[in-house]
Design an enzyme around this catalytic site. Structure first.
Site, PDB file in Angstrom:
ATOM      1  N   LYS A 238       8.057  -8.048   7.914  1.00 17.11           N
ATOM      2  CA  LYS A 238       9.015  -7.986   6.806  1.00 17.11           C
ATOM      3  C   LYS A 238       9.255  -6.522   6.450  1.00 17.11           C
ATOM      4  CE  LYS A 238       8.870  -7.854   2.316  1.00 17.11           C
ATOM      5  NZ  LYS A 238      10.158  -7.146   2.025  1.00 17.11           N
TER       6      LYS A 238
ATOM      7  N   GLU B 174       2.856   9.184  -9.981  1.00 13.32           N
ATOM      8  CA  GLU B 174       3.667   9.414  -8.784  1.00 13.32           C
ATOM      9  C   GLU B 174       5.147   9.349  -9.141  1.00 13.32           C
ATOM     10  OE1 GLU B 174       3.603   8.011  -4.159  1.00 13.32           O
ATOM     11  OE2 GLU B 174       3.520   6.423  -5.662  1.00 13.32           O
TER      12      GLU B 174
ATOM     13  N   GLU C 186      -2.009   0.565   2.146  1.00 11.76           N
ATOM     14  CA  GLU C 186      -1.880   2.000   1.912  1.00 11.76           C
ATOM     15  C   GLU C 186      -0.767   2.193   0.896  1.00 11.76           C
ATOM     16  OE1 GLU C 186      -3.922   4.273   2.811  1.00 11.76           O
ATOM     17  OE2 GLU C 186      -5.109   2.929   4.056  1.00 11.76           O
TER      18      GLU C 186
END
Length: 483
Positions: free
Chosen positions: A175, A384, A250
């Site tokens: 996907k 972030e 990750e």
């Protein structure tokens, strides 16, 4: 009329079961629809999983060198198509051609690498305690792997998940992110053209709530490999492991670069600038924090501002210095963080503005931003951004620099710029990151070394790339053979 790229299930390119599609626009010019894609549903994901399970035993039973031959042929086909793939990546994701081309080459190299590693996936022989018994281990495929990949490296990251999974005998349901699925579809097309058997790889773009959820909860999935945001990554990992699947995730980064008083400031500016503003800052390893010794602080700030202001910005296919954000939402997120940083009291040195006029009006463009006087409790230091925004923090000594660099929930990549070997070694020992670099930018990693983070950057279960990529997709069987 825009051509539609279908799902790939059990060796056939087919429309979605319910006929749904979605369009991918060029982020440099949103008036252009690059491609339309079939939008998979839960039912389509289930079909892909069923096909992968049906094909898995025969694929694993194929001699490993023969699997390697298919990967090698795939690499050759990707190489022949490199120019078209580079343009496709640039038009869907926004990267400049100079950034897209090395990424395509990375995917090519990964398939060549794992083509050779396919035949090198044996176990180890151990000494028996006595008698005529042989004791050894053998590696076996896990089964069916669900791969969920992001938009920011839309060909390299699928490649470094697909190739080791296939090399070790696993079958796949992939996907890709909906923002830029084309490069992943091109990998699947190359694999088909290389002769991969039906059902071994299945391509099902669609929403995370439908396709993604099925890949993490279906009993027919034995492994889940995810790259993306921390919020989604934790959910994926929890769902997959609740279902007893092996999982890795990750995720994000808030990557620091320490600039010591012994550093060559001009070199430091180039290293940090490339890491912060390359690929429009849309990399989990992008440098978003520069932690600078007070003795070189003013010189560094002046240099990095000049660097940011020198970057030419425009459509990726024009191959200037920086392309657009991939979507409107990513652009808005960056602009929001620029406002947050200014409101928190950081000094806004340059950039962080949406570009308008002429070719900019129909694209997601922002100028690279630099903030100085950033304190460690500011959101711009801790969170972030995923855009071309650099926070610069002043420190009095190396010890404070190390403490500041580790003051983060993330721990993916970090770097130090120094001419002091003792500082370099101290940094390597103490940095809380999965990747430590000395006098190098935080971005970029060779394909044969392990990649992964610590803290909230990774589930820290298995690394990706190199031999670590083989480890994730295999399990060990211990054998006693009494002759």
């Amino acid at each position: 009329m825009t051509e539609t790229t279908n799902l790939y299930i059990d060796g056939e390119w087919v429309p979605a079961e319910d006929g749904s599609t979605f369009a991918v626009e060029n982020p440099a010019d949103t008036t252009e629809t690059v491609t339309e894609y079939a939008k998979g549903s839960t039912e389509d994901a289930q079909k892909g999983i069923d096909a992968a399970n049906e094909a898995q035993a025969d694929w694993e039973g194929m001699p490993a060198p023969d699997r390697g031959t298919i990967l090698r042929e795939t690499a050759k086909l990707l190489e022949e198509r490199k120019e078209d793939l580079t343009e496709q990546l640039s038009r869907e994701e926004g990267k400049t051609l100079s950034e897209a081309s090395p990424e395509v080459q990375r995917a090519i190299d990964i398939f060549y690498y794992y083509a050779e590693k396919a035949a090198d996936n044996a176990g180890t022989r151990k000494g028996p305690s006595g008698g005529r018994t042989s004791v050894y281990t053998k590696r076996e495929a896990l089964g069916v792997a669900g791969l969920v990949t992001p938009w920011n490296y839309p060909i390299a990251i699928p490649a470094w998940k697909i190739a080791p999974a296939l090399a070790t005998g696993n079958t796949i349901v992939l996907k890709p992110a909906s923002a830029a699925p084309g490069p992943a579809a091109s990998i699947v097309q190359a694999l088909e053209d290389a002769g991969i058997p039906d059902g071994v790889i299945n391509f099902v773009p669609g929403s995370g709530s439908d396709v993604g959820a099925e890949l993490t909860s279906n009993d027919g999935i034995d492994a889940v490999s995810f790259t993306g945001s921390s919020e989604v990554g934790h959910h994926v990992y929890d769902a997959a492991t609740d279902n007893m699947a092996r999982a890795q995730a990750e995720m994000g980064g808030k990557n620091p670069a320490i600039i010591t008083d012994s550093a060559d400031v001009e070199e430091a500016v180039d290293i940090v600038g490339a890491g912060a503003f390359g690929v429009t800052g849309q990399a989990c390893t992008a440098c978003s924090r520069a932690i600078v010794h007070t003795d070189v602080y003013d010189e560094f700030v002046e240099g990095i501002v000049e660097y940011a202001e020198s970057i030419d910005i425009g459509p990726g296919v024009e191959d200037l210095g920086m392309g657009p954000h991939v979507t409107q939402s990513e652009l808005e997120s960056t602009l929001e963080y620029v406002d947050v940083a200014a409101n928190e009291g950081a000094t806004h040195e340059t950039g962080g503005e949406r570009l308008e006029g002429d070719e900019y009006d129909d694209g997601y463009y922002v100028s690279p931003a630099v903030f100085s006087d950033v304190e460690r409790d500011m959101r711009i230091f801790q969170e972030e951004v995923f855009g071309p925004v650099l926070a610069v923090t002043e420190v009095d000594d190396f010890e404070e620099a190390i403490e500041a660099s580790n003051d983060s929930d993330f721990g993916l990549s970090s770097s130090v710029v120094t001419d002091d070997l003792n500082e370099a070694h101290e940094f390597i020992e103490r940095t809380e990151a999965g990747v430590a670099k000395v006098n190098e930018k935080t971005t970029g990693l060779e394909l044969h070394v392990p990649f992964g983070g610590k803290k909230d950057s990774s589930t820290n279960t298995y690394r990706e790339q190199g031999d670590a990529g083989l480890d994730f997709f295999t399990e060990i069987k211990t054998v006693y053979l009494n002759t």
